[in-house]
Motif scaffolding. Structure first.
Motif, short mmCIF file in Angstrom:
data_model
loop_
_atom_site.label_atom_id
_atom_site.label_comp_id
_atom_site.label_asym_id
_atom_site.label_seq_id
_atom_site.Cartn_x
_atom_site.Cartn_y
_atom_site.Cartn_z
N VAL A 62 -29.09 27.26 -15.26
CA VAL A 62 -28.07 28.14 -15.85
C VAL A 62 -27.75 29.25 -14.86
N GLU A 63 -26.50 29.31 -14.44
CA GLU A 63 -26.03 30.37 -13.54
C GLU A 63 -25.32 31.43 -14.37
N LEU A 64 -25.68 32.70 -14.19
CA LEU A 64 -25.07 33.78 -14.94
C LEU A 64 -24.07 34.54 -14.06
N PHE A 65 -22.89 34.78 -14.62
CA PHE A 65 -21.85 35.56 -13.94
C PHE A 65 -21.46 36.70 -14.88
N ILE A 66 -21.97 37.89 -14.61
CA ILE A 66 -21.76 39.04 -15.49
C ILE A 66 -20.64 39.91 -14.93
N GLY A 67 -19.63 40.18 -15.76
CA GLY A 67 -18.47 40.94 -15.31
C GLY A 67 -17.26 40.03 -15.27
N THR A 68 -16.43 40.21 -14.27
CA THR A 68 -15.16 39.47 -14.20
C THR A 68 -15.09 38.57 -12.96
N GLN A 69 -16.23 38.06 -12.53
CA GLN A 69 -16.25 37.21 -11.35
C GLN A 69 -15.49 35.90 -11.56
N LEU A 70 -15.62 35.32 -12.76
CA LEU A 70 -14.98 34.03 -13.02
C LEU A 70 -13.66 34.16 -13.76
N CYS A 71 -13.52 35.20 -14.58
CA CYS A 71 -12.31 35.40 -15.38
C CYS A 71 -12.34 36.82 -15.92
N SER A 72 -11.20 37.32 -16.37
CA SER A 72 -11.13 38.75 -16.71
C SER A 72 -10.76 39.06 -18.15
N ASN A 73 -10.34 38.08 -18.93
CA ASN A 73 -9.98 38.36 -20.33
C ASN A 73 -10.16 37.09 -21.16
N GLY A 74 -10.03 37.25 -22.48
CA GLY A 74 -10.31 36.15 -23.38
C GLY A 74 -9.47 34.92 -23.13
N ALA A 75 -8.16 35.10 -22.97
CA ALA A 75 -7.29 33.94 -22.77
C ALA A 75 -7.63 33.20 -21.49
N GLU A 76 -7.84 33.95 -20.42
CA GLU A 76 -8.16 33.35 -19.12
C GLU A 76 -9.51 32.64 -19.16
N CYS A 77 -10.49 33.30 -19.77
CA CYS A 77 -11.85 32.72 -19.82
C CYS A 77 -11.89 31.48 -20.69
N LEU A 78 -11.22 31.50 -21.82
CA LEU A 78 -11.21 30.33 -22.69
C LEU A 78 -10.44 29.17 -22.06
N GLN A 79 -9.43 29.48 -21.26
CA GLN A 79 -8.75 28.43 -20.51
C GLN A 79 -9.71 27.79 -19.52
N GLY A 80 -10.57 28.63 -18.91
CA GLY A 80 -11.59 28.11 -18.01
C GLY A 80 -12.57 27.20 -18.72
N VAL A 81 -12.93 27.56 -19.95
CA VAL A 81 -13.82 26.70 -20.75
C VAL A 81 -13.11 25.37 -21.05
N ALA A 82 -11.84 25.46 -21.40
CA ALA A 82 -11.08 24.26 -21.74
C ALA A 82 -10.95 23.31 -20.56
N ASP A 83 -10.73 23.86 -19.35
CA ASP A 83 -10.55 22.97 -18.20
C ASP A 83 -11.85 22.65 -17.47
N GLY A 84 -12.97 23.23 -17.93
CA GLY A 84 -14.28 22.88 -17.38
C GLY A 84 -14.73 23.69 -16.19
N SER A 85 -13.94 24.68 -15.76
CA SER A 85 -14.37 25.51 -14.64
C SER A 85 -15.41 26.55 -15.08
N ILE A 86 -15.48 26.81 -16.39
CA ILE A 86 -16.49 27.67 -16.99
C ILE A 86 -17.16 26.87 -18.10
N ASP A 87 -18.48 26.93 -18.17
CA ASP A 87 -19.19 26.15 -19.18
C ASP A 87 -19.46 26.94 -20.46
N ILE A 88 -19.79 28.24 -20.30
CA ILE A 88 -20.12 29.08 -21.45
C ILE A 88 -19.43 30.42 -21.29
N TYR A 89 -18.85 30.90 -22.38
CA TYR A 89 -18.18 32.21 -22.39
C TYR A 89 -18.41 32.86 -23.74
#
Length: 352
Positions: A62-89
């Motif tokens: 499990v890799e932890l990314f705390i802050g806005t390294q992978l995404c900066s807001n709910g819509a962007e982060c959930l899009q990352g979850v949907a496309d698989g670039s983020i596993d957990i948000y």
């Protein structure tokens, strides 16, 4: 020597029983939270990481990314979850409401009365109902794993006066997020909702652009809002600060069953950690608020009932204006009733 060998074998057996089977294939999970290391979200992720890596016998990293390294807001982060670039948000209900508007049901005021009821509700089938709705609405892309807590309870706080009931809030400018539901609640209390970005709230309190807010005590003290003039907090507890933990459904379902079991149990451990963390952190925050001259008011049962009565129009607004609102409202009402019945029965047994 024999004793040492037996201990080693026993430990190996324990790990084998916990992790079931360590797959030859490794699994990497990228988890992110738009917060910091002082936050309950971080506490939960640390517990999750530790449990999953140990219980999988190292098969899952499990890799932890705390802050806005992978995404900066709910819509962007959930899009990352949907496309698989983020596993957990992890998101608040407001952060996910643009995609799943019905999750705002967690912000409806005064439906869950205390931690015990809220934790019962969020540990049961209500969350599974919401999970199924989110999977359906995201085309099986985004999976709700659990709902924890991120900051305790929201309470009304202001710079002007002690608030003992809705009448004391008449005309007061209360900061809200842009979402409709919290604005409807503030209007129901007779106050004026004023959407202000979170980073601007300190200055807005200081300059009188807003005169109050609705936050948990750890956020209030963490952001030093008393230094901006916020001196009155009323413990009306109008909303449990739910934290929704989302996962890429493909990442989850691509794992073998034994690894999925480890992940599910990891989220249970995470949930318990986030339930506990705000309780401990709020103690010092309340003590600091009072020691620095803050006015902390606990409403009487009758005063709490007056708040609840004033808020009832928000329920009708939610059911009439939020997509799938009636469906999720009814599911929550059923879950709360069951939680109250179970909890009261348990209390009665413990009292006798």
């Amino acid at each position: 020597m024999l004793k040492k060998t037996l201990k080693t074998l026993a430990l190996s057996a324990l790990l084998a029983g916990t992790a079931l089977s360590a797959s030859a294939q490794d699994y990497k999970i990228r988890a992110t939270a738009n917060s910091n290391e002082n936050d309950e979200d971080y506490d939960g992720l640390v517990v999750f990481k530790n449990y999953v890596e140990a219980a999988s016998n190292g098969a899952i990293e499990v890799e932890l990314f705390i802050g806005t390294q992978l995404c900066s807001n709910g819509a962007e982060c959930l899009q990352g979850v949907a496309d698989g670039s983020i596993d957990i948000y992890i998101s608040t209900s407001g952060g996910a409401s643009g995609i799943f508007p019905y999750v705002q049901v967690l912000d409806l005021p005064y439906l869950m009365s205390d931690d015990r009821i809220a934790e019962h509700v969020l540990s049961g089938d209500f969350v599974r109902t919401m999970r199924n709705m989110a999977l359906e609405d995201s085309g099986d892309a985004i999976r709700l794993m659990t709902v924890g807590n991120t900051g305790g309870w929201r309470n009304f706080a202001n710079t002007q006066r002690r608030v003992t009931g809705p009448a004391d809030m008449e005309g007061m400018k209360i900061r809200t997020v842009v979402a409709d539901l919290p604005q409807e609640l503030v209007k129901a209390m007779g106050a004026a909702p004023t959407p202000i970005p979170w980073p601007e709230l300190f200055t807005s309190l200081q300059t009188g652009v807003v005169e109050g807010s609705k936050n948990g005590i750890t956020d209030i003290m963490g952001m030093k809002f008393p230094d901006a003039g916020l001196q009155y907090v009323t413990l009306d507890g109008h909303a449990y600060m739910g934290a929704l933990w989302w996962m890429s459904n493909k990442t989850f379902t691509d794992m073998p069953e034994d690894m999925r079991r480890v992940v599910v149990d990891g989220f249970y451990a995470l949930q318990q950690a986030t339930f506990a963390s705000p309780k401990r952190k709020s103690i010092a925050a309340y003590e600091q608020f009072v020691s620095e001259g803050g006015d902390l008011y606990v409403p009487t049962p009758d005063e709490k009932a007056a708040f609840r009565t004033s808020a009832t129009p928000v329920y009708d607004w939610f059911k009439g204006n939020v997509t799938r609102g009636p469906e999720i409202f009814d599911a929550l009402a059923v879950a709360v009733a069951a939680a109250e019945a179970d909890t009261n029965a348990a209390r009665d047994k413990d009292l006798n």
